[in-house]
Design an enzyme around this catalytic site. Structure first.
Site, mmCIF file in Angstrom:
data_model
loop_
_atom_site.group_PDB
_atom_site.id
_atom_site.type_symbol
_atom_site.label_atom_id
_atom_site.label_comp_id
_atom_site.label_asym_id
_atom_site.label_seq_id
_atom_site.Cartn_x
_atom_site.Cartn_y
_atom_site.Cartn_z
ATOM 1 N N LYS A 36 2.218 -38.364 -21.244
ATOM 2 C CA LYS A 36 3.518 -38.994 -21.776
ATOM 3 C C LYS A 36 3.324 -39.984 -22.778
ATOM 4 O O LYS A 36 3.866 -39.985 -23.833
ATOM 5 C CB LYS A 36 4.358 -39.705 -20.634
ATOM 6 C CG LYS A 36 4.772 -38.345 -19.351
ATOM 7 C CD LYS A 36 5.731 -39.106 -18.501
ATOM 8 C CE LYS A 36 5.285 -40.322 -17.895
ATOM 9 N NZ LYS A 36 3.960 -40.329 -16.927
ATOM 10 N N ARG A 62 12.665 -42.725 -13.210
ATOM 11 C CA ARG A 62 11.567 -42.319 -12.296
ATOM 12 C C ARG A 62 12.272 -41.772 -11.029
ATOM 13 O O ARG A 62 11.460 -41.506 -10.025
ATOM 14 C CB ARG A 62 10.410 -43.482 -12.142
ATOM 15 C CG ARG A 62 9.128 -42.826 -12.965
ATOM 16 C CD ARG A 62 8.346 -44.200 -12.636
ATOM 17 N NE ARG A 62 6.649 -44.039 -12.944
ATOM 18 C CZ ARG A 62 6.228 -44.320 -14.045
ATOM 19 N NH1 ARG A 62 6.807 -44.729 -15.004
ATOM 20 N NH2 ARG A 62 4.904 -44.467 -13.881
ATOM 21 N N ARG A 113 -9.254 -43.073 -19.134
ATOM 22 C CA ARG A 113 -8.099 -43.741 -19.835
ATOM 23 C C ARG A 113 -8.340 -45.068 -20.027
ATOM 24 O O ARG A 113 -8.750 -46.086 -19.275
ATOM 25 C CB ARG A 113 -6.725 -43.549 -18.888
ATOM 26 C CG ARG A 113 -5.505 -44.212 -19.884
ATOM 27 C CD ARG A 113 -4.319 -43.722 -19.545
ATOM 28 N NE ARG A 113 -3.719 -44.110 -18.312
ATOM 29 C CZ ARG A 113 -2.442 -43.838 -17.770
ATOM 30 N NH1 ARG A 113 -1.601 -43.094 -18.633
ATOM 31 N NH2 ARG A 113 -2.184 -44.397 -16.706
ATOM 32 N N ARG A 135 -6.766 -49.706 -17.051
ATOM 33 C CA ARG A 135 -5.623 -50.244 -16.243
ATOM 34 C C ARG A 135 -6.170 -50.403 -14.692
ATOM 35 O O ARG A 135 -6.691 -49.553 -14.144
ATOM 36 C CB ARG A 135 -4.383 -49.262 -16.455
ATOM 37 C CG ARG A 135 -3.703 -49.493 -17.537
ATOM 38 C CD ARG A 135 -2.525 -48.569 -17.990
ATOM 39 N NE ARG A 135 -1.908 -48.184 -16.589
ATOM 40 C CZ ARG A 135 -0.682 -47.501 -16.656
ATOM 41 N NH1 ARG A 135 -0.242 -46.933 -17.892
ATOM 42 N NH2 ARG A 135 -0.051 -47.091 -15.634
ATOM 43 N N ARG A 176 0.002 -42.840 -6.524
ATOM 44 C CA ARG A 176 1.031 -42.786 -7.610
ATOM 45 C C ARG A 176 1.419 -41.538 -7.748
ATOM 46 O O ARG A 176 2.507 -40.914 -8.182
ATOM 47 C CB ARG A 176 0.384 -43.493 -9.157
ATOM 48 C CG ARG A 176 0.213 -44.825 -9.130
ATOM 49 C CD ARG A 176 -0.658 -45.606 -10.408
ATOM 50 N NE ARG A 176 0.077 -45.102 -11.274
ATOM 51 C CZ ARG A 176 -0.468 -45.104 -12.662
ATOM 52 N NH1 ARG A 176 -1.964 -44.892 -12.778
ATOM 53 N NH2 ARG A 176 0.015 -44.893 -13.729
HETATM 54 P P1 AMP Z 1 3.557 -46.288 -16.337
HETATM 55 O O1 AMP Z 1 2.937 -47.001 -17.445
HETATM 56 O O2 AMP Z 1 4.785 -45.693 -16.894
HETATM 57 O O3 AMP Z 1 2.373 -45.175 -15.507
HETATM 58 O O4 AMP Z 1 3.942 -47.285 -15.269
HETATM 59 C C1 AMP Z 1 3.172 -48.121 -14.582
HETATM 60 C C2 AMP Z 1 3.689 -48.658 -13.283
HETATM 61 O O5 AMP Z 1 4.737 -49.510 -13.726
HETATM 62 C C3 AMP Z 1 4.102 -47.578 -12.336
HETATM 63 O O6 AMP Z 1 3.175 -47.160 -11.390
HETATM 64 C C4 AMP Z 1 5.308 -48.658 -11.679
HETATM 65 O O7 AMP Z 1 4.612 -49.412 -10.617
HETATM 66 C C5 AMP Z 1 5.890 -49.393 -12.664
HETATM 67 N N1 AMP Z 1 6.999 -48.453 -13.355
HETATM 68 C C6 AMP Z 1 7.202 -48.281 -14.820
HETATM 69 N N2 AMP Z 1 8.137 -47.505 -14.918
HETATM 70 C C7 AMP Z 1 8.960 -47.651 -13.738
HETATM 71 C C8 AMP Z 1 10.088 -47.151 -13.398
HETATM 72 N N3 AMP Z 1 11.020 -46.478 -14.316
HETATM 73 N N4 AMP Z 1 10.758 -46.979 -12.040
HETATM 74 C C9 AMP Z 1 9.712 -47.935 -11.310
HETATM 75 N N5 AMP Z 1 8.840 -48.234 -11.717
HETATM 76 C C10 AMP Z 1 8.011 -48.147 -12.838
#
Ligand code: AMP
Length: 210
Positions: free
Chosen positions: A13, A88, A123, A156, A167
């Protein structure tokens, strides 16, 4: 164009959003990047979010809804935006709908869990600007250095295999139901992950009628 990118963690994404925002001249809003910046800066939101993120869990809806409604009200969002990683949960989607935030399309990038597990180990993200790379698929020009800003590329914490598994479980349980939610609103466009980043971008643009 107001767009949501859906897909499992590691579906690409962030990478696709970076390409699409240049193509469509609209900003990408990534709640993951906003939260990582908040943690780095030690803000109250960052302190609240850190333990959830490190464990691969979702940050509570009320925190996310606050962040996103504030961000979408900014000037640069008035001609459209690409949402990466938000909503999400159904609760987040309903809260946005209630706030009058409407979308033109929701693109879901489809990819198997096995491919994701393989992919996540390679990544790397820029600790300064959040741009993402992959050691094999999207390598930076110079190893360990961000092409966009010269920042340091790091792995990360939540890309560790056990956390990726957690996740993915969260994705299937909490986020995947959003496909039905947006299909019912006639907005869902499912796009299969392709063997290269460029081909997946093409497939997304095609699905958007571009
Ligand atoms: P991402 O970079 O989008 O993979 O997000 C990394 C982490 O941030 C996720 O595993 C969640 O812990 C948190 N996070 C990001 N966006 C959201 C969201 N919309 N709702 C809840 N947690 C989020």
């Amino acid at each position: 164009m107001k767009l949501i990118l859906l897909g499992a963690p590691g579906a690409g994404k962030g990478t696709q959003a970076e390409i699409l925002c240049k193509e469509l001249s609209i900003p990408t809003i990534s709640t993951g990047n906003i939260l990582r910046a908040a943690i780095k800066n030690g803000t109250p939101t960052g302190l609240k979010a850190k333990s959830f993120m490190d464990a691969g869990k979702l940050v509570p809806d009320e925190v996310i809804i606050g962040i996103i409604t504030e961000r979408l009200a900014e000037e640069d969002c008035k001609n459209g935006y690409i949402l990466d990683g938000v909503p999400r949960t159904i609760a987040q989607a309903e809260a946005m709908e209630k706030a009058g935030i409407v979308f033109d399309a929701v693109v879901s990038i489809e990819i198997s869990d096995e491919t994701i597990m393989e992919r996540m180990s390679g990544r790397r993200v820029c600790e300064a600007c959040g741009s993402s790379y992959h050691v094999v698929a999207v390598p930076p020009k110079q190893e360990g250095v961000c092409d966009s800003c010269g920042g340091k590329l790091v792995q990360r914490k939540d890309d560790a295999p056990e956390t990726v598994k957690a996740r993915l479980e969260v994705y299937h349980k909490e986020t995947e139901p959003l496909k039905d939610f947006y299909a019912q609103r006639g907005l869902l466009k499912s796009v299969e992950n392709q063997s290269s980043v460029a081909e997946t971008s093409q497939a997304i643009l095609h699905a958007l009628g571009r």
